[in-house]
Design a protein around this motif. Sequence first.
Motif, PDB file in Angstrom:
ATOM      1  N   PHE A 116       0.892  -1.360  -0.101  1.00 44.98           N
ATOM      2  CA  PHE A 116       0.126   0.184   0.099  1.00 44.98           C
ATOM      3  C   PHE A 116       0.952   1.478  -0.079  1.00 44.98           C
ATOM      4  O   PHE A 116       0.115   2.375  -0.054  1.00 44.98           O
ATOM      5  N   ASP A 117       2.311   1.155  -0.206  1.00 43.98           N
ATOM      6  CA  ASP A 117       3.076   2.243  -0.073  1.00 43.98           C
ATOM      7  C   ASP A 117       3.666   2.852  -1.562  1.00 43.98           C
ATOM      8  O   ASP A 117       3.960   3.715  -1.378  1.00 43.98           O
ATOM      9  N   SER A 118       3.594   1.853  -2.483  1.00 42.72           N
ATOM     10  CA  SER A 118       4.283   2.472  -3.697  1.00 42.72           C
ATOM     11  C   SER A 118       3.384   3.500  -4.157  1.00 42.72           C
ATOM     12  O   SER A 118       1.998   3.195  -4.410  1.00 42.72           O
ATOM     13  N   ILE A 119       3.955   4.438  -4.781  1.00 47.89           N
ATOM     14  CA  ILE A 119       3.137   5.604  -5.372  1.00 47.89           C
ATOM     15  C   ILE A 119       3.041   5.117  -6.744  1.00 47.89           C
ATOM     16  O   ILE A 119       3.943   4.784  -7.526  1.00 47.89           O
TER      17      ILE A 119
ATOM     18  N   PHE B 143      -3.754   2.418  -4.820  1.00 45.50           N
ATOM     19  CA  PHE B 143      -2.581   1.659  -4.754  1.00 45.50           C
ATOM     20  C   PHE B 143      -2.973   0.328  -5.674  1.00 45.50           C
ATOM     21  O   PHE B 143      -4.140  -0.050  -6.032  1.00 45.50           O
ATOM     22  N   LYS B 144      -1.878  -0.308  -6.132  1.00 42.18           N
ATOM     23  CA  LYS B 144      -2.095  -1.771  -6.945  1.00 42.18           C
ATOM     24  C   LYS B 144      -2.954  -2.621  -6.470  1.00 42.18           C
ATOM     25  O   LYS B 144      -2.842  -3.131  -5.083  1.00 42.18           O
ATOM     26  N   CYS B 145      -3.553  -3.494  -7.222  1.00 38.82           N
ATOM     27  CA  CYS B 145      -4.850  -4.417  -6.707  1.00 38.82           C
ATOM     28  C   CYS B 145      -4.015  -5.534  -6.217  1.00 38.82           C
ATOM     29  O   CYS B 145      -2.707  -5.737  -7.027  1.00 38.82           O
ATOM     30  N   PRO B 146      -4.044  -6.473  -5.160  1.00 43.10           N
ATOM     31  CA  PRO B 146      -3.537  -7.492  -4.741  1.00 43.10           C
ATOM     32  C   PRO B 146      -3.250  -8.564  -6.089  1.00 43.10           C
ATOM     33  O   PRO B 146      -4.235  -8.753  -6.918  1.00 43.10           O
ATOM     34  N   PRO B 147      -2.252  -9.249  -5.983  1.00 44.57           N
ATOM     35  CA  PRO B 147      -1.957 -10.349  -7.029  1.00 44.57           C
ATOM     36  C   PRO B 147      -3.073 -11.442  -7.264  1.00 44.57           C
ATOM     37  O   PRO B 147      -3.204 -11.815  -8.325  1.00 44.57           O
ATOM     38  N   ALA B 148      -3.735 -11.596  -6.113  1.00 46.30           N
ATOM     39  CA  ALA B 148      -4.950 -12.941  -6.220  1.00 46.30           C
ATOM     40  C   ALA B 148      -5.852 -12.280  -7.399  1.00 46.30           C
ATOM     41  O   ALA B 148      -6.565 -12.971  -8.075  1.00 46.30           O
ATOM     42  N   ILE B 149      -6.302 -10.892  -7.061  1.00 47.38           N
ATOM     43  CA  ILE B 149      -7.383 -10.256  -8.005  1.00 47.38           C
ATOM     44  C   ILE B 149      -6.966 -10.025  -9.424  1.00 47.38           C
ATOM     45  O   ILE B 149      -7.472 -10.379 -10.299  1.00 47.38           O
TER      46      ILE B 149
END
Length: 143
Positions: free
Chosen positions: A5-8, A52-58
């Motif tokens: 949740f930290d990457s811009i 933030f980027k979507c989680p890998p599972a999604i």
Amino acid sequence: MKYDFDSIIDRKDALYQYSSKWSDIQSNRERYNYGNPLPDDRIPMQTADMDFKCPPAIIDSLIKTAEHGIYGYTEIPDNYYDAVTGWFARRYDWHFEADDIFPCMNGTHIAVQHCIHYFTEPGDGILLFVPSYGYREDIEPLG
């Protein structure tokens, strides 16, 4: 599972960003600021459009769906209702039946409109806390 949740993430200038809140189209910037242009030095903070980027599972699930290659009208399978009722039962001890679920797969704005039609009559009052997520424009035309 740990998520980043930290990457811009660049949403304003990114190709395929499809984000109305970051769009340079002035009508979108005005729409999400109650008709007032959003200054360039402000950060829009809409709830449902996360930055933030979507989680890998999604992502993996979406890729598998896209690779199927056929897109059409969908139905909600029975195991969806089992998953929802089970989730609420386990986490909140809230027990209800599949028939109690009103699926709305077109987003919160359509869901709010459906709820108003279902639970109210024309002329009834609706309490809306502001600022809100643009629901005023969804509610007022319904009478």
